[in-house]
Design a protein around this motif. Structure first.
Motif, PDB file in Angstrom:
ATOM      1  N   GLY A   1      27.368 -11.518 -25.579  1.00  0.00           N
ATOM      2  CA  GLY A   1      28.276 -11.780 -24.477  1.00  0.00           C
ATOM      3  C   GLY A   1      28.629 -10.577 -23.629  1.00  0.00           C
ATOM      4  N   LEU A   2      27.940  -9.440 -23.847  1.00  0.00           N
ATOM      5  CA  LEU A   2      28.317  -8.216 -23.148  1.00  0.00           C
ATOM      6  C   LEU A   2      28.127  -8.335 -21.636  1.00  0.00           C
ATOM      7  CD1 LEU A   2      29.218  -5.260 -23.170  1.00  0.00           C
ATOM      8  CD2 LEU A   2      26.817  -4.617 -23.564  1.00  0.00           C
ATOM      9  N   ALA A   3      26.996  -8.868 -21.206  1.00  0.00           N
ATOM     10  CA  ALA A   3      26.715  -8.943 -19.768  1.00  0.00           C
ATOM     11  C   ALA A   3      27.767  -9.764 -19.037  1.00  0.00           C
ATOM     12  CB  ALA A   3      25.314  -9.519 -19.530  1.00  0.00           C
ATOM     13  N   ALA A   4      28.119 -10.923 -19.605  1.00  0.00           N
ATOM     14  CA  ALA A   4      29.109 -11.780 -18.968  1.00  0.00           C
ATOM     15  C   ALA A   4      30.484 -11.116 -18.952  1.00  0.00           C
ATOM     16  CB  ALA A   4      29.182 -13.127 -19.689  1.00  0.00           C
ATOM     17  N   MET A   5      30.814 -10.407 -20.017  1.00  0.00           N
ATOM     18  CA  MET A   5      32.112  -9.744 -20.090  1.00  0.00           C
ATOM     19  C   MET A   5      32.230  -8.648 -19.042  1.00  0.00           C
ATOM     20  SD  MET A   5      33.896  -7.837 -23.357  1.00  0.00           S
ATOM     21  CE  MET A   5      33.635  -9.277 -24.382  1.00  0.00           C
ATOM     22  N   LEU A   6      31.185  -7.841 -18.894  1.00  0.00           N
ATOM     23  CA  LEU A   6      31.239  -6.763 -17.912  1.00  0.00           C
ATOM     24  C   LEU A   6      31.282  -7.315 -16.490  1.00  0.00           C
ATOM     25  CD1 LEU A   6      28.830  -4.084 -19.431  1.00  0.00           C
ATOM     26  CD2 LEU A   6      31.319  -4.286 -19.656  1.00  0.00           C
ATOM     27  N   THR A   7      30.599  -8.422 -16.249  1.00  0.00           N
ATOM     28  CA  THR A   7      30.680  -9.059 -14.927  1.00  0.00           C
ATOM     29  C   THR A   7      32.101  -9.554 -14.663  1.00  0.00           C
ATOM     30  OG1 THR A   7      28.348  -9.694 -14.997  1.00  0.00           O
ATOM     31  CG2 THR A   7      29.768 -10.905 -13.485  1.00  0.00           C
ATOM     32  N   GLU A   8      32.733 -10.083 -15.694  1.00  0.00           N
ATOM     33  CA  GLU A   8      34.141 -10.485 -15.568  1.00  0.00           C
ATOM     34  C   GLU A   8      35.010  -9.285 -15.210  1.00  0.00           C
ATOM     35  OE1 GLU A   8      37.735 -11.291 -18.684  1.00  0.00           O
ATOM     36  OE2 GLU A   8      35.799 -12.226 -19.172  1.00  0.00           O
ATOM     37  N   PHE A   9      34.764  -8.152 -15.874  1.00  0.00           N
ATOM     38  CA  PHE A   9      35.531  -6.941 -15.583  1.00  0.00           C
ATOM     39  C   PHE A   9      35.291  -6.466 -14.150  1.00  0.00           C
ATOM     40  CE2 PHE A   9      35.397  -5.582 -20.337  1.00  0.00           C
ATOM     41  CZ  PHE A   9      36.289  -6.595 -20.644  1.00  0.00           C
ATOM     42  N   ASP A  10      34.045  -6.573 -13.688  1.00  0.00           N
ATOM     43  CA  ASP A  10      33.750  -6.195 -12.301  1.00  0.00           C
ATOM     44  C   ASP A  10      34.694  -6.915 -11.339  1.00  0.00           C
ATOM     45  OD1 ASP A  10      31.610  -4.764 -13.315  1.00  0.00           O
ATOM     46  OD2 ASP A  10      30.064  -6.115 -12.542  1.00  0.00           O
ATOM     47  N   GLY A  11      34.861  -8.214 -11.571  1.00  0.00           N
ATOM     48  CA  GLY A  11      35.728  -8.999 -10.700  1.00  0.00           C
ATOM     49  C   GLY A  11      37.175  -8.565 -10.787  1.00  0.00           C
ATOM     50  N   ARG A  12      37.645  -8.270 -11.992  1.00  0.00           N
ATOM     51  CA  ARG A  12      39.033  -7.821 -12.166  1.00  0.00           C
ATOM     52  C   ARG A  12      39.255  -6.473 -11.464  1.00  0.00           C
ATOM     53  NH1 ARG A  12      42.088 -10.513 -15.871  1.00  0.00           N
ATOM     54  NH2 ARG A  12      41.031 -11.899 -17.366  1.00  0.00           N
ATOM     55  N   VAL A  13      38.294  -5.563 -11.638  1.00  0.00           N
ATOM     56  CA  VAL A  13      38.422  -4.241 -11.028  1.00  0.00           C
ATOM     57  C   VAL A  13      38.423  -4.355  -9.507  1.00  0.00           C
ATOM     58  CG1 VAL A  13      37.224  -2.041 -10.694  1.00  0.00           C
ATOM     59  CG2 VAL A  13      37.456  -2.995 -12.996  1.00  0.00           C
ATOM     60  N   ALA A  14      37.513  -5.168  -8.965  1.00  0.00           N
ATOM     61  CA  ALA A  14      37.442  -5.354  -7.513  1.00  0.00           C
ATOM     62  C   ALA A  14      38.746  -5.958  -6.986  1.00  0.00           C
ATOM     63  CB  ALA A  14      36.255  -6.235  -7.151  1.00  0.00           C
ATOM     64  N   ALA A  15      39.278  -6.952  -7.691  1.00  0.00           N
ATOM     65  CA  ALA A  15      40.507  -7.603  -7.244  1.00  0.00           C
ATOM     66  C   ALA A  15      41.696  -6.647  -7.258  1.00  0.00           C
ATOM     67  CB  ALA A  15      40.801  -8.817  -8.131  1.00  0.00           C
ATOM     68  N   ALA A  16      41.646  -5.652  -8.142  1.00  0.00           N
ATOM     69  CA  ALA A  16      42.735  -4.679  -8.244  1.00  0.00           C
ATOM     70  C   ALA A  16      42.589  -3.535  -7.249  1.00  0.00           C
ATOM     71  CB  ALA A  16      42.795  -4.120  -9.661  1.00  0.00           C
ATOM     72  N   GLY A  17      41.490  -3.520  -6.477  1.00  0.00           N
ATOM     73  CA  GLY A  17      41.271  -2.432  -5.531  1.00  0.00           C
ATOM     74  C   GLY A  17      40.596  -1.223  -6.139  1.00  0.00           C
ATOM     75  N   GLY A  18      39.915  -1.420  -7.278  1.00  0.00           N
ATOM     76  CA  GLY A  18      39.229  -0.320  -7.948  1.00  0.00           C
ATOM     77  C   GLY A  18      37.743  -0.306  -7.652  1.00  0.00           C
ATOM     78  N   ARG A  19      37.002   0.465  -8.438  1.00  0.00           N
ATOM     79  CA  ARG A  19      35.552   0.566  -8.253  1.00  0.00           C
ATOM     80  C   ARG A  19      34.886   1.068  -9.525  1.00  0.00           C
ATOM     81  NH1 ARG A  19      37.009   5.512  -4.536  1.00  0.00           N
ATOM     82  NH2 ARG A  19      37.393   3.834  -3.040  1.00  0.00           N
ATOM     83  N   LEU A  20      33.558   0.981  -9.563  1.00  0.00           N
ATOM     84  CA  LEU A  20      32.751   1.469 -10.686  1.00  0.00           C
ATOM     85  C   LEU A  20      32.057   2.770 -10.284  1.00  0.00           C
ATOM     86  CD1 LEU A  20      31.036  -1.848 -11.849  1.00  0.00           C
ATOM     87  CD2 LEU A  20      33.316  -0.993 -12.395  1.00  0.00           C
ATOM     88  N   TYR A  21      31.726   3.578 -11.271  1.00  0.00           N
ATOM     89  CA  TYR A  21      31.135   4.895 -11.046  1.00  0.00           C
ATOM     90  C   TYR A  21      29.619   4.779 -10.940  1.00  0.00           C
ATOM     91  CZ  TYR A  21      30.701  10.009 -11.709  1.00  0.00           C
ATOM     92  OH  TYR A  21      30.441  11.351 -11.559  1.00  0.00           O
ATOM     93  N   LEU A  22      29.070   5.169  -9.794  1.00  0.00           N
ATOM     94  CA  LEU A  22      27.635   5.024  -9.565  1.00  0.00           C
ATOM     95  C   LEU A  22      26.806   5.867 -10.529  1.00  0.00           C
ATOM     96  CD1 LEU A  22      27.504   5.023  -5.651  1.00  0.00           C
ATOM     97  CD2 LEU A  22      27.501   3.064  -7.214  1.00  0.00           C
TER      98      LEU A  22
END
Length: 445
Positions: free
Chosen positions: A380-401
């Motif tokens: 379930g790792l891929a789905a979980m990280l995709t879920e986190f992507d959405g939470r981070v984006a909604a909070a105004g954050g970002r991921l490290y390239l």
């Protein structure tokens, strides 16, 4: 063709690798690049596909015109892009200077530090690498060697631009004066995530360097329990008498080396759980004034050669995000979700960021950043990280390239608000799109 991966050892792709030793050689290679383009590569410490170029050309710049100089009065260092921070520290520390920013490894090049706008334990106090740059020399797509400063928009498109504006050839930056090669360190255990956040918020401003290691497998009332490490460069009068004889000595070497082959699944819930319990249990409840060397304080994993092999043949995903202050609930939900799912992360670290640089694609922003090392293959790792992507984006954050290996182009566009500005500057510098990477294709940069 040579297969290349990032430090996470996932998604290998083949490329033609060339090793220029001079700017002229690099410029000639740019002219020979085919339709798949070219990207520069340093020591391969980007975790994902930032320094890969499937079917194209990769310039290994580790030997590119090696040189450095130091202004002893001001601490201004001018270094070739292929020089590693390790070699710089070996040269600078005996002279009483330290690099302004170091990530969790010394084995990154100056060019890589610029391209990723690397940050360290001192971001809340000193920002990222780009904040200390005074000038860059950049080899652009037309073979021109340009000298850029902070007043140039191409300068800030290059800082954090992941090598997609040209080949960084040289950088000038100011360093930090130090009296010793030791650190004065305070260590404190916290009982849960809430105490960790409270202690860091209340006291981080008293320290130049700070980081919290989190036991991600702790649950219930212990969820987010941490070992908080904070410190500064030790003064000469703070060293024990024996260490004062050679206070600037610095000569770290790997103490161990990971075997060339490690069985898959070695890092699992049982082994990491045992390690976490031992690490947390051995940490002092509250100890002040511990004297440590630079290497164990900043770069503990560099003491194990090839430590990325410990994750087995499938490699690992490094997932790092930042959310702004005020979005602590997003951080809490992510930690709770990971803890509840029993996700194995050998290294989970939390830091506070201060002001970022003007780099359009620079990652840091004021807020909380959490970084995880997760072995590939967990259910379930891929789905979980995709879920986190959405939470981070909604909070105004970002991921490290520099850590990313799986983000979508849509998430990239939603979380980097200056992306179009960066694209326009890049088009002017490289109208034919010569500089490209697997990351650039995946994120449609």
């Amino acid at each position: 063709m040579t297969p290349l991966t990032g430090w996470g050892r996932t998604a290998p792709t083949p490329a033609t690798v060339a090793r220029p030793r001079s700017v002229d050689e690099a410029a000639a290679l740019l002219k020979e690049a085919g339709r798949r383009g070219v990207v520069a590569r340093g020591l391969g410490r980007a975790y994902g596909d930032a320094a890969q170029n499937a079917g194209g050309l990769v310039l290994d710049c580790a030997a590119l015109a090696p040189s450095w100089s130091l202004d002893e009065e001001t601490g201004l260092v001018t270094a070739s892009a292929g020089m590693s921070l390790h070699d710089l520290m070996m040269a600078l520390l005996p002279r009483g200077w330290f690099v302004p920013v170091t990530p969790g490894t010394r084995y990154v090049t100056v060019g890589g530090a610029v391209a990723a706008d690397v940050h360290g334990k001192n971001h809340h106090a000193d920002s990222s690498f780009g904040a200390h740059l005074r000038s860059l020399r950049l080899l652009t797509a037309d073979g021109t060697l340009r000298t850029l400063g902070p007043g140039d928009d191409l300068f800030w498109a290059t800082v954090g631009g992941m090598g997609l504006t040209g080949v960084v050839v040289e950088a000038a930056f100011r360093c930090v004066p130090v009296e010793t090669s030791r650190m004065r360190v305070d260590v404190r255990r916290t009982r849960d995530l809430e105490e960790t956040l409270e202690v860091m918020t209340a006291g981080d401003h008293d320290y130049r360097y700070t980081v919290a290691w989190i036991d991600l497998l702790a649950r219930g009332g212990r969820m987010g329990r941490s070992v908080l490490t904070r410190g500064d460069h030790a003064r000469l009068d703070e060293l024990p008498p024996r260490a004062r004889r050679d206070p600037l000595a610095f000569g770290p070497r790997p103490r161990l080396s990971a075997p060339p082959w490690v069985p898959d699944g070695l890092l699992n819930r049982a082994t990491i759980g045992a390690f976490n319990a031992l690490w947390y249990g051995r940490a002092p409840a509250d100890r002040r004034g511990l004297i440590q060397g630079v290497a164990p304080f900043f770069h503990p994993l560099d003491g194990v050669g090839g430590w990325n092999r410990m994750y087995g043949s499938r490699g690992f995903v490094q997932y790092q995000f930042v959310v702004p202050f005020g979005a602590e609930d997003t951080l809490r939900r992510v930690v709770e979700r990971l803890s509840r799912a029993g996700v194995v992360s050998f290294l989970t670290v939390l830091k506070r960021f201060g002001e970022g640089t003007p780099g359009m694609l620079s990652f840091p922003m004021p807020g909380w950043t959490l970084a995880l090392d997760i072995p590939v293959g967990q259910d379930g790792l891929a789905a979980m990280l995709t879920e986190f992507d959405g939470r981070v984006a909604a909070a105004g954050g970002r991921l490290y390239l520099a850590k990313d290996s799986r983000m979508s182009a849509a998430t990239m566009a939603a979380t980097y608000p200056r992306l179009e500005e960066w694209r326009e500057i890049r088009r002017r510098a490289d109208p034919d799109g010569l500089f490209v990477s697997d990351l650039a294709r995946r994120l449609r940069l």
